[in-house]
Design a protein around this motif. Structure first.
Motif, PDB file in Angstrom:
ATOM      1  N   MET A  37       0.821  -1.194   0.000  1.00 48.01           N
ATOM      2  CA  MET A  37       0.000   0.000   0.000  1.00 48.01           C
ATOM      3  C   MET A  37       0.863   1.256   0.000  1.00 48.01           C
ATOM      4  SD  MET A  37      -3.183   0.868   0.020  1.00 48.01           S
ATOM      5  CE  MET A  37      -4.526   1.645   0.812  1.00 48.01           C
ATOM      6  N   ASP A  38       2.017   1.209   0.687  1.00 42.84           N
ATOM      7  CA  ASP A  38       2.884   2.386   0.746  1.00 42.84           C
ATOM      8  C   ASP A  38       3.358   2.799  -0.641  1.00 42.84           C
ATOM      9  OD1 ASP A  38       2.643   2.671   3.457  1.00 42.84           O
ATOM     10  OD2 ASP A  38       4.503   1.609   3.927  1.00 42.84           O
ATOM     11  N   GLY A  39       3.658   1.818  -1.491  1.00 44.23           N
ATOM     12  CA  GLY A  39       4.108   2.122  -2.844  1.00 44.23           C
ATOM     13  C   GLY A  39       3.053   2.860  -3.645  1.00 44.23           C
ATOM     14  N   LEU A  40       1.806   2.470  -3.476  1.00 47.74           N
ATOM     15  CA  LEU A  40       0.706   3.121  -4.172  1.00 47.74           C
ATOM     16  C   LEU A  40       0.518   4.550  -3.675  1.00 47.74           C
ATOM     17  CD1 LEU A  40      -1.556   2.808  -6.242  1.00 47.74           C
ATOM     18  CD2 LEU A  40      -2.997   1.913  -4.409  1.00 47.74           C
ATOM     19  N   ILE A  41       0.624   4.740  -2.376  1.00 48.60           N
ATOM     20  CA  ILE A  41       0.490   6.086  -1.801  1.00 48.60           C
ATOM     21  C   ILE A  41       1.617   6.983  -2.292  1.00 48.60           C
ATOM     22  CG2 ILE A  41       0.613   7.406   0.350  1.00 48.60           C
ATOM     23  CD1 ILE A  41      -0.903   5.023   1.660  1.00 48.60           C
ATOM     24  N   GLU A  42       2.839   6.479  -2.295  1.00 52.38           N
ATOM     25  CA  GLU A  42       3.975   7.264  -2.774  1.00 52.38           C
ATOM     26  C   GLU A  42       3.823   7.605  -4.249  1.00 52.38           C
ATOM     27  OE1 GLU A  42       6.331   8.710  -0.937  1.00 52.38           O
ATOM     28  OE2 GLU A  42       5.198   7.891   0.743  1.00 52.38           O
ATOM     29  N   GLN A  43       3.310   6.673  -5.029  1.00 54.18           N
ATOM     30  CA  GLN A  43       3.082   6.926  -6.449  1.00 54.18           C
ATOM     31  C   GLN A  43       2.036   8.025  -6.634  1.00 54.18           C
ATOM     32  OE1 GLN A  43       1.812   3.477  -8.635  1.00 54.18           O
ATOM     33  NE2 GLN A  43       1.874   4.503 -10.594  1.00 54.18           N
ATOM     34  N   ALA A  44       0.964   7.985  -5.852  1.00 56.44           N
ATOM     35  CA  ALA A  44      -0.085   9.005  -5.941  1.00 56.44           C
ATOM     36  C   ALA A  44       0.462  10.372  -5.532  1.00 56.44           C
ATOM     37  CB  ALA A  44      -1.272   8.618  -5.068  1.00 56.44           C
ATOM     38  N   LYS A  45       1.254  10.420  -4.455  1.00 56.89           N
ATOM     39  CA  LYS A  45       1.845  11.679  -4.017  1.00 56.89           C
ATOM     40  C   LYS A  45       2.757  12.249  -5.097  1.00 56.89           C
ATOM     41  CE  LYS A  45       3.447  11.684   0.296  1.00 56.89           C
ATOM     42  NZ  LYS A  45       3.997  11.202   1.587  1.00 56.89           N
ATOM     43  N   SER A  46       3.544  11.392  -5.710  1.00 56.70           N
ATOM     44  CA  SER A  46       4.447  11.827  -6.767  1.00 56.70           C
ATOM     45  C   SER A  46       3.673  12.382  -7.957  1.00 56.70           C
ATOM     46  CB  SER A  46       5.327  10.660  -7.200  1.00 56.70           C
ATOM     47  OG  SER A  46       6.164  11.040  -8.256  1.00 56.70           O
ATOM     48  N   ARG A  47       2.609  11.704  -8.332  1.00 58.43           N
ATOM     49  CA  ARG A  47       1.786  12.160  -9.467  1.00 58.43           C
ATOM     50  C   ARG A  47       1.122  13.491  -9.153  1.00 58.43           C
ATOM     51  NH1 ARG A  47       1.180  13.703 -13.987  1.00 58.43           N
ATOM     52  NH2 ARG A  47      -0.766  13.367 -15.056  1.00 58.43           N
ATOM     53  N   LEU A  48       0.588  13.641  -7.950  1.00 60.54           N
ATOM     54  CA  LEU A  48      -0.033  14.909  -7.566  1.00 60.54           C
ATOM     55  C   LEU A  48       0.980  16.043  -7.601  1.00 60.54           C
ATOM     56  CD1 LEU A  48      -2.335  13.784  -4.640  1.00 60.54           C
ATOM     57  CD2 LEU A  48      -3.056  14.718  -6.833  1.00 60.54           C
ATOM     58  N   TRP A  49       2.190  15.772  -7.131  1.00 57.71           N
ATOM     59  CA  TRP A  49       3.216  16.814  -7.119  1.00 57.71           C
ATOM     60  C   TRP A  49       3.628  17.166  -8.542  1.00 57.71           C
ATOM     61  CZ3 TRP A  49       3.347  19.920  -3.443  1.00 57.71           C
ATOM     62  CH2 TRP A  49       4.373  20.850  -3.332  1.00 57.71           C
ATOM     63  N   ASN A  50       3.632  16.194  -9.460  1.00 59.10           N
ATOM     64  CA  ASN A  50       3.905  16.488 -10.868  1.00 59.10           C
ATOM     65  C   ASN A  50       2.847  17.425 -11.445  1.00 59.10           C
ATOM     66  OD1 ASN A  50       6.254  15.012 -11.118  1.00 59.10           O
ATOM     67  ND2 ASN A  50       5.209  13.146 -11.748  1.00 59.10           N
ATOM     68  N   ILE A  51       1.604  17.221 -11.059  1.00 59.59           N
ATOM     69  CA  ILE A  51       0.514  18.098 -11.513  1.00 59.59           C
ATOM     70  C   ILE A  51       0.728  19.514 -10.977  1.00 59.59           C
ATOM     71  CG2 ILE A  51      -1.962  18.556 -11.307  1.00 59.59           C
ATOM     72  CD1 ILE A  51      -2.313  15.446 -11.324  1.00 59.59           C
ATOM     73  N   VAL A  52       1.077  19.635  -9.702  1.00 51.97           N
ATOM     74  CA  VAL A  52       1.335  20.952  -9.106  1.00 51.97           C
ATOM     75  C   VAL A  52       2.476  21.641  -9.846  1.00 51.97           C
ATOM     76  CG1 VAL A  52       2.171  22.155  -7.039  1.00 51.97           C
ATOM     77  CG2 VAL A  52       0.424  20.378  -6.838  1.00 51.97           C
ATOM     78  N   ASN A  53       3.552  20.922 -10.118  1.00 52.73           N
ATOM     79  CA  ASN A  53       4.686  21.507 -10.835  1.00 52.73           C
ATOM     80  C   ASN A  53       4.282  21.966 -12.231  1.00 52.73           C
ATOM     81  OD1 ASN A  53       6.635  21.340  -8.825  1.00 52.73           O
ATOM     82  ND2 ASN A  53       7.132  19.243  -9.355  1.00 52.73           N
ATOM     83  N   THR A  54       3.429  21.207 -12.891  1.00 54.90           N
ATOM     84  CA  THR A  54       2.945  21.611 -14.210  1.00 54.90           C
ATOM     85  C   THR A  54       2.110  22.878 -14.103  1.00 54.90           C
ATOM     86  OG1 THR A  54       2.941  19.326 -14.989  1.00 54.90           O
ATOM     87  CG2 THR A  54       1.568  20.887 -16.204  1.00 54.90           C
ATOM     88  N   LEU A  55       1.241  22.951 -13.112  1.00 55.34           N
ATOM     89  CA  LEU A  55       0.397  24.134 -12.929  1.00 55.34           C
ATOM     90  C   LEU A  55       1.227  25.395 -12.691  1.00 55.34           C
ATOM     91  CD1 LEU A  55      -2.483  22.696 -10.723  1.00 55.34           C
ATOM     92  CD2 LEU A  55      -2.608  23.385 -13.122  1.00 55.34           C
ATOM     93  N   THR A  56       2.349  25.265 -11.999  1.00 53.72           N
ATOM     94  CA  THR A  56       3.174  26.439 -11.709  1.00 53.72           C
ATOM     95  C   THR A  56       3.886  26.977 -12.949  1.00 53.72           C
ATOM     96  OG1 THR A  56       5.098  25.118 -11.079  1.00 53.72           O
ATOM     97  CG2 THR A  56       3.565  25.746  -9.315  1.00 53.72           C
ATOM     98  N   THR A  57       3.958  26.191 -14.015  1.00 56.71           N
ATOM     99  CA  THR A  57       4.621  26.647 -15.233  1.00 56.71           C
ATOM    100  C   THR A  57       3.649  27.233 -16.243  1.00 56.71           C
ATOM    101  OG1 THR A  57       4.467  24.489 -16.316  1.00 56.71           O
ATOM    102  CG2 THR A  57       6.430  24.900 -14.973  1.00 56.71           C
ATOM    103  N   LEU A  58       2.354  27.119 -16.007  1.00 57.10           N
ATOM    104  CA  LEU A  58       1.355  27.626 -16.941  1.00 57.10           C
ATOM    105  C   LEU A  58       1.281  29.142 -16.902  1.00 57.10           C
ATOM    106  CD1 LEU A  58      -1.556  25.104 -16.277  1.00 57.10           C
ATOM    107  CD2 LEU A  58       0.146  25.043 -18.098  1.00 57.10           C
ATOM    108  N   LYS A  59       0.854  29.710 -18.013  1.00 57.52           N
ATOM    109  CA  LYS A  59       0.641  31.152 -18.086  1.00 57.52           C
ATOM    110  C   LYS A  59      -0.668  31.399 -18.836  1.00 57.52           C
ATOM    111  CE  LYS A  59       5.267  32.811 -17.627  1.00 57.52           C
ATOM    112  NZ  LYS A  59       5.378  32.708 -16.236  1.00 57.52           N
TER     113      LYS A  59
END
Length: 67
Positions: free
Chosen positions: A1-23
């Motif tokens: 279960m920890d691997g799935l949670i870490e994967q979800a956290k990583s994916r969410l953070w990738n989305i946040v990083n993408t949002l910060t580059t938008l204009k």
């Protein structure tokens, strides 16, 4: 279960990083995120605890998110 949670956290953070580059019309968005923590306890069962209010401080979120 920890691997799935870490994967979800990583994916969410990738989305946040993408949002910060938008204009839009040459302007960057102001992104505010809550800092929360899911507590897995018996009582109250599986609740979400607010660690910090909505903030634009992504460093604060990172510190608490990836503990």
């Amino acid at each position: 279960m920890d691997g799935l949670i870490e994967q979800a956290k990583s994916r969410l953070w990738n989305i946040v990083n993408t949002l910060t580059t938008l204009k839009y019309n040459g302007k960057a968005p102001q992104i505010e995120l809550p800092c929360t923590n899911t507590e897995m306890t018996e009582f109250p069962k599986n609740y979400i605890r607010k660690v910090a209010p909505l903030t634009q401080d992504l460093d604060l979120i990172t510190e608490n998110y990836f503990l």
